[in-house]
Design a protein around this motif. Structure first.
Motif, PDB file in Angstrom:
ATOM      1  N   VAL A 116     -46.637   6.600  52.283  1.00  0.00           N
ATOM      2  CA  VAL A 116     -48.005   6.468  52.771  1.00  0.00           C
ATOM      3  C   VAL A 116     -47.997   5.634  54.042  1.00  0.00           C
ATOM      4  O   VAL A 116     -47.134   4.762  54.218  1.00  0.00           O
ATOM      5  CB  VAL A 116     -48.905   5.830  51.686  1.00  0.00           C
ATOM      6  N   GLN A 117     -48.964   5.884  54.912  1.00  0.00           N
ATOM      7  CA  GLN A 117     -49.068   5.127  56.155  1.00  0.00           C
ATOM      8  C   GLN A 117     -49.687   3.758  55.910  1.00  0.00           C
ATOM      9  O   GLN A 117     -50.457   3.577  54.948  1.00  0.00           O
ATOM     10  CB  GLN A 117     -49.902   5.901  57.168  1.00  0.00           C
ATOM     11  N   PRO A 118     -49.378   2.788  56.764  1.00  0.00           N
ATOM     12  CA  PRO A 118     -50.035   1.472  56.634  1.00  0.00           C
ATOM     13  C   PRO A 118     -51.554   1.618  56.641  1.00  0.00           C
ATOM     14  O   PRO A 118     -52.111   2.398  57.414  1.00  0.00           O
ATOM     15  CB  PRO A 118     -49.543   0.732  57.879  1.00  0.00           C
ATOM     16  N   GLY A 119     -52.194   0.867  55.755  1.00  0.00           N
ATOM     17  CA  GLY A 119     -53.640   0.961  55.602  1.00  0.00           C
ATOM     18  C   GLY A 119     -54.078   1.976  54.571  1.00  0.00           C
ATOM     19  O   GLY A 119     -55.256   2.026  54.205  1.00  0.00           O
ATOM     20  N   GLY A 120     -53.148   2.773  54.087  1.00  0.00           N
ATOM     21  CA  GLY A 120     -53.470   3.806  53.126  1.00  0.00           C
ATOM     22  C   GLY A 120     -53.540   3.295  51.695  1.00  0.00           C
ATOM     23  O   GLY A 120     -53.397   2.093  51.437  1.00  0.00           O
ATOM     24  N   SER A 121     -53.760   4.229  50.777  1.00  0.00           N
ATOM     25  CA  SER A 121     -53.920   3.898  49.363  1.00  0.00           C
ATOM     26  C   SER A 121     -53.043   4.782  48.493  1.00  0.00           C
ATOM     27  O   SER A 121     -52.720   5.912  48.862  1.00  0.00           O
ATOM     28  CB  SER A 121     -55.379   4.085  48.938  1.00  0.00           C
ATOM     29  N   LEU A 122     -52.672   4.243  47.352  1.00  0.00           N
ATOM     30  CA  LEU A 122     -51.959   4.992  46.322  1.00  0.00           C
ATOM     31  C   LEU A 122     -52.432   4.501  44.968  1.00  0.00           C
ATOM     32  O   LEU A 122     -52.845   3.343  44.831  1.00  0.00           O
ATOM     33  CB  LEU A 122     -50.445   4.777  46.415  1.00  0.00           C
ATOM     34  N   ARG A 123     -52.321   5.369  43.970  1.00  0.00           N
ATOM     35  CA  ARG A 123     -52.605   4.980  42.599  1.00  0.00           C
ATOM     36  C   ARG A 123     -51.411   5.316  41.735  1.00  0.00           C
ATOM     37  O   ARG A 123     -51.008   6.479  41.631  1.00  0.00           O
ATOM     38  CB  ARG A 123     -53.838   5.702  42.068  1.00  0.00           C
ATOM     39  N   LEU A 124     -50.841   4.295  41.114  1.00  0.00           N
ATOM     40  CA  LEU A 124     -49.733   4.480  40.188  1.00  0.00           C
ATOM     41  C   LEU A 124     -50.257   4.546  38.762  1.00  0.00           C
ATOM     42  O   LEU A 124     -51.230   3.877  38.417  1.00  0.00           O
ATOM     43  CB  LEU A 124     -48.735   3.328  40.304  1.00  0.00           C
ATOM     44  N   SER A 125     -49.581   5.357  37.950  1.00  0.00           N
ATOM     45  CA  SER A 125     -49.914   5.453  36.533  1.00  0.00           C
ATOM     46  C   SER A 125     -48.660   5.245  35.713  1.00  0.00           C
ATOM     47  O   SER A 125     -47.552   5.564  36.157  1.00  0.00           O
ATOM     48  CB  SER A 125     -50.491   6.836  36.201  1.00  0.00           C
ATOM     49  N   LEU A 135     -52.314   1.194  38.586  1.00  0.00           N
ATOM     50  CA  LEU A 135     -52.319   0.237  39.679  1.00  0.00           C
ATOM     51  C   LEU A 135     -52.898   0.932  40.901  1.00  0.00           C
ATOM     52  O   LEU A 135     -52.259   1.826  41.470  1.00  0.00           O
ATOM     53  CB  LEU A 135     -50.913  -0.279  39.982  1.00  0.00           C
ATOM     54  N   GLN A 136     -54.113   0.557  41.272  1.00  0.00           N
ATOM     55  CA  GLN A 136     -54.739   1.073  42.481  1.00  0.00           C
ATOM     56  C   GLN A 136     -54.346   0.162  43.636  1.00  0.00           C
ATOM     57  O   GLN A 136     -54.629  -1.037  43.606  1.00  0.00           O
ATOM     58  CB  GLN A 136     -56.256   1.098  42.328  1.00  0.00           C
ATOM     59  N   MET A 137     -53.697   0.742  44.629  1.00  0.00           N
ATOM     60  CA  MET A 137     -53.191  -0.034  45.762  1.00  0.00           C
ATOM     61  C   MET A 137     -53.904   0.410  47.025  1.00  0.00           C
ATOM     62  O   MET A 137     -53.784   1.567  47.431  1.00  0.00           O
ATOM     63  CB  MET A 137     -51.675   0.159  45.904  1.00  0.00           C
ATOM     64  N   ASN A 138     -54.651  -0.505  47.631  1.00  0.00           N
ATOM     65  CA  ASN A 138     -55.373  -0.225  48.863  1.00  0.00           C
ATOM     66  C   ASN A 138     -54.847  -1.101  49.999  1.00  0.00           C
ATOM     67  O   ASN A 138     -54.156  -2.092  49.760  1.00  0.00           O
ATOM     68  CB  ASN A 138     -56.870  -0.500  48.668  1.00  0.00           C
ATOM     69  N   SER A 139     -55.183  -0.729  51.217  1.00  0.00           N
ATOM     70  CA  SER A 139     -54.763  -1.495  52.411  1.00  0.00           C
ATOM     71  C   SER A 139     -53.271  -1.793  52.365  1.00  0.00           C
ATOM     72  O   SER A 139     -52.836  -2.933  52.573  1.00  0.00           O
ATOM     73  CB  SER A 139     -55.564  -2.795  52.497  1.00  0.00           C
ATOM     74  N   LEU A 140     -52.498  -0.771  52.105  1.00  0.00           N
ATOM     75  CA  LEU A 140     -51.055  -0.952  51.941  1.00  0.00           C
ATOM     76  C   LEU A 140     -50.397  -1.390  53.242  1.00  0.00           C
ATOM     77  O   LEU A 140     -50.798  -0.971  54.335  1.00  0.00           O
ATOM     78  CB  LEU A 140     -50.420   0.334  51.430  1.00  0.00           C
TER      79      LEU A 140
END
Length: 121
Positions: free
Chosen positions: A12-21, A80-85
């Motif tokens: 993912v690009q910087p500033g992006g988001s991902l959700r881990l399960s 785990l919701q990850m924002n502003s990566l």
């Protein structure tokens, strides 16, 4: 036999988001604390976030305000919701859970196999 299976890691690009399960399966009587840790080459596995069965959470200072841990007790799953990566978030992310397989048995710590998160442009 208990298994923790993670999913959701990606590039993912910087500033992006991902959700881990992470879903726990197998013979499970109860699950106490669930959480996420991360590890980069040559370093120890560090705490990212944990959540109790009742919903109390704990976060590493480096992710506070950006990451959110949650769980679905009915599905034995932690998210785990990850924002502003940031590039510094790049690591292998591991799921962790304390699980009892019987009423009288003790709590045992279990780990998932890990999922790669890469933050890069």
């Amino acid at each position: 036999q208990v298994q923790l299976v993670e999913s959701g890691g990606d590039l993912v690009q910087p500033g992006g988001s991902l959700r881990l399960s992470c879903a726990a399966s197998g013979i499970i009587f109860a699950i106490d604390v669930m959480g996420w840790y991360r590890q980069t080459p040559g370093n120890l596995r560090d705490l990212v976030a944990t959540i109790t069965r009742g919903g109390s959470t704990n976060y590493a200072d480096s992710v506070k305000g950006r990451f959110t841990v949650s769980r679905d007790n009915a599905k034995n799953t932690v998210y785990l919701q990850m924002n502003s990566l940031k590039p510094d978030d790049t690591a292998i992310y591991y799921c962790n859970a304390n699980i009892k397989t019987t009423l009288i048995g003790g709590w045992r710590e279990h780990w998932g196999q890990g999922t790669q998160v890469t933050v890069s442009s």
